[in-house]
Design an enzyme around this catalytic site. Structure first.
Site, PDB file in Angstrom:
ATOM      1  N   PHE A 123       0.891  -1.169   0.013  1.00 14.06           N
ATOM      2  CA  PHE A 123      -0.061  -0.020  -0.003  1.00 14.06           C
ATOM      3  C   PHE A 123       1.057   1.062  -0.027  1.00 14.06           C
ATOM      4  O   PHE A 123       1.764   1.450   0.907  1.00 14.06           O
ATOM      5  CB  PHE A 123      -0.908   0.003   1.286  1.00 14.06           C
ATOM      6  CG  PHE A 123      -2.091   1.305   1.263  1.00 14.06           C
ATOM      7  CD1 PHE A 123      -2.917   1.434   0.410  1.00 14.06           C
ATOM      8  CD2 PHE A 123      -1.608   2.267   1.847  1.00 14.06           C
ATOM      9  CE1 PHE A 123      -3.869   2.258   0.261  1.00 14.06           C
ATOM     10  CE2 PHE A 123      -2.346   3.723   1.868  1.00 14.06           C
ATOM     11  CZ  PHE A 123      -3.554   3.387   0.953  1.00 14.06           C
ATOM     12  N   ASP A 210       9.404   2.503   1.873  1.00 11.83           N
ATOM     13  CA  ASP A 210       8.246   3.145   2.376  1.00 11.83           C
ATOM     14  C   ASP A 210       7.916   2.837   3.708  1.00 11.83           C
ATOM     15  O   ASP A 210       7.296   1.950   4.024  1.00 11.83           O
ATOM     16  CB  ASP A 210       6.860   2.782   1.341  1.00 11.83           C
ATOM     17  CG  ASP A 210       5.537   3.547   1.943  1.00 11.83           C
ATOM     18  OD1 ASP A 210       5.648   4.211   2.904  1.00 11.83           O
ATOM     19  OD2 ASP A 210       4.343   3.303   1.369  1.00 11.83           O
ATOM     20  N   LYS A 239       2.440   9.814   8.391  1.00 13.43           N
ATOM     21  CA  LYS A 239       1.908   9.235   9.718  1.00 13.43           C
ATOM     22  C   LYS A 239       2.428   9.840  11.175  1.00 13.43           C
ATOM     23  O   LYS A 239       2.017  10.535  11.600  1.00 13.43           O
ATOM     24  CB  LYS A 239       1.822   7.627   9.564  1.00 13.43           C
ATOM     25  CG  LYS A 239       0.879   7.138   8.608  1.00 13.43           C
ATOM     26  CD  LYS A 239       0.041   5.826   8.686  1.00 13.43           C
ATOM     27  CE  LYS A 239      -0.873   5.545   7.667  1.00 13.43           C
ATOM     28  NZ  LYS A 239      -0.675   4.994   6.480  1.00 13.43           N
TER      29      LYS A 239
END
Ligand SMILES: *Cc1c(COP(=O)(O)O)cnc(C)c1O
Length: 389
Positions: A123, A210, A239
């Site tokens: 993702f 990532d 995040k």
């Protein structure tokens, strides 16, 4: 717009690992805004730093120097071993920057049609390029034509990446999550990242990690790649970086750090004084409160305690993760566990249909973790027994 299937609940304030609704009912937050609120809610040092910064300056634009941004870039480079940073406002944007760096890197080397290796079950975000890189058909469906230039292999299979080198001469980079988050908290075999590093070195490809979910203390180290001795060429963060104030970062070193020249990329908000103060304060508090060690220790306790409580419960496939990034895979879809936990005043998440995901604040203490594991094990136990074939 109707982009979310929301839980019918709202929170009006928080304190540490607790969230409160308007009636004053308290919920244990084992999700932390999806790996965002590492310091928990309403951390006094963060609140104070943000108020002070808002009273001085919130935004000036990247037309001028931004001292807070320069300090944050220096701090991130010191923590990661990388050399330069581009600041943006989200994880998807950080990955967009990484994808653009890979393409520039390719074109600089005379590759006209550069391709990036990506993984199944990955993702990387919801923009067109990042959803095209994402290994989940549900995320892509309806948005065709997808952005081209991605080659997909199974996650965890370094040999499959090595084989690509024999058949493609246009690959310029590998983009991978060290631990897959949305895909089900998938942990690769030991040595996977080291093998990818080697393959990239042998072929002149960039290794792009990532760490939007796994970074900033989540796994018990500053960054997940630091469980190994390799360095990536490109690293993306978001995040947990700003504790809820939107900020993303794309870091790079070596040639990858030199591909962007003035005019190649940009962001109006990216790296503004308020967001950078949020990130600087987040990093400071993680260090001063010893939250890396805490995440490692409390995370190990949660996995151990859940393993004991759920041992012998048929239907529990695997309990896995690192630090406070934890997945409990069941043998069947279990989305309804989210509501069942909510009814017990516990906030959790289910991803990849059958994986209960825990991403609690890094400040979670053992007593709070014990409440979490006891409640969760009970809910899972009842769920699996109630639906046994
Ligand atoms: C959440 C996430 C993203 C996307 O981040 P946004 O801030 O929602 O754009 C990208 N990569 C990973 C690994 C993520 O977990």
């Amino acid at each position: 717009m109707q982009t979310y299937a929301r839980q019918p609940i709202a929170f009006v304030r928080g304190e540490g690992v607790w969230l409160y609704d308007a009636a004053g009912t308290r919920y244990l937050d084992a999700l932390a805004g999806v790996a965002v609120n590492g310091l928990g809610h309403a951390h006094p040092r963060l609140a104070e730093a943000l108020c002070a910064q808002a009273g001085r300056l919130i935004h000036t634009s990247n037309l001028y120097r931004i001292p807070e941004q320069e300090r944050l870039a220096e701090r991130l480079c010191r923590l990661t071993g990388l050399e330069r940073v581009f600041f943006c406002n989200s994880g998807a944007e950080a990955n967009e920057a990484a994808i653009k760096i890979a393409r520039l890197y390719g074109h600089d080397r005379g590759i006209e049609n550069p391709a990036i290796v990506v993984m199944e079950k990955s993702f990387h975000g919801r923009t067109l390029a990042t959803l095209s890189a994402t290994g989940n058909r549900k995320v892509q469906a309806g948005f065709e034509p997808l952005v081209t230039g991605f080659v997909r292999v199974p996650f965890g299979d370094a040999q499959a990446v090595a084989r690509l080198a024999e058949h493609h001469n246009n690959i310029v980079a590998v983009l991978v999550e060290p631990y897959q988050g949305e895909g089900g908290v998938n942990v690769p075999q030991t040595g996977y990242l080291e093998r990818l590093r080697q393959i990239c070195d042998n072929n002149g490809w960039l290794l792009m990690l990532d760490e939007v979910q796994s970074g900033v203390g989540r796994t018990g180290k500053w960054f997940a790649f630091q469980h190994t001795d390799i360095l990536p060429d490109v690293l993306t963060l978001a995040k947990g970086l700003g504790s809820g104030v939107p900020i993303g970062a794309c870091l790079a070193r070596g040639v990858a750090a030199e591909t962007f020249t003035p005019g190649k990329h940009g962001s109006t908000f990216g790296g503004n004084p308020l967001a950078c103060t949020a990130a600087l304060t987040t990093l400071e508090v993680i260090e001063q409160e010893g939250l890396l060690a805490n995440a490692a220790e409390v995370g190990a306790y949660i996995r151990q305690d859940l393993a004991e409580r759920l041992s012998g419960v048929a239907g529990v496939r695997e309990i896995r993760g690192q630090g406070l990034m934890i997945g409990i895979e069941l043998d069947r879809p279990c989305g309804e566990l989210v509501q069942q936990a909510l009814a017990r005043r516990l906030l959790i998440n289910v991803t990849a249909e059958s994986v209960v995901r825990l991403l609690p604040p890094l400040i979670l203490r053992r007593e709070e973790a014990a409440l979490l594991t006891a409640t969760l094990a009970e809910i899972i136990g009842v769920f699996l027994k109630g639906r046994m074939p």
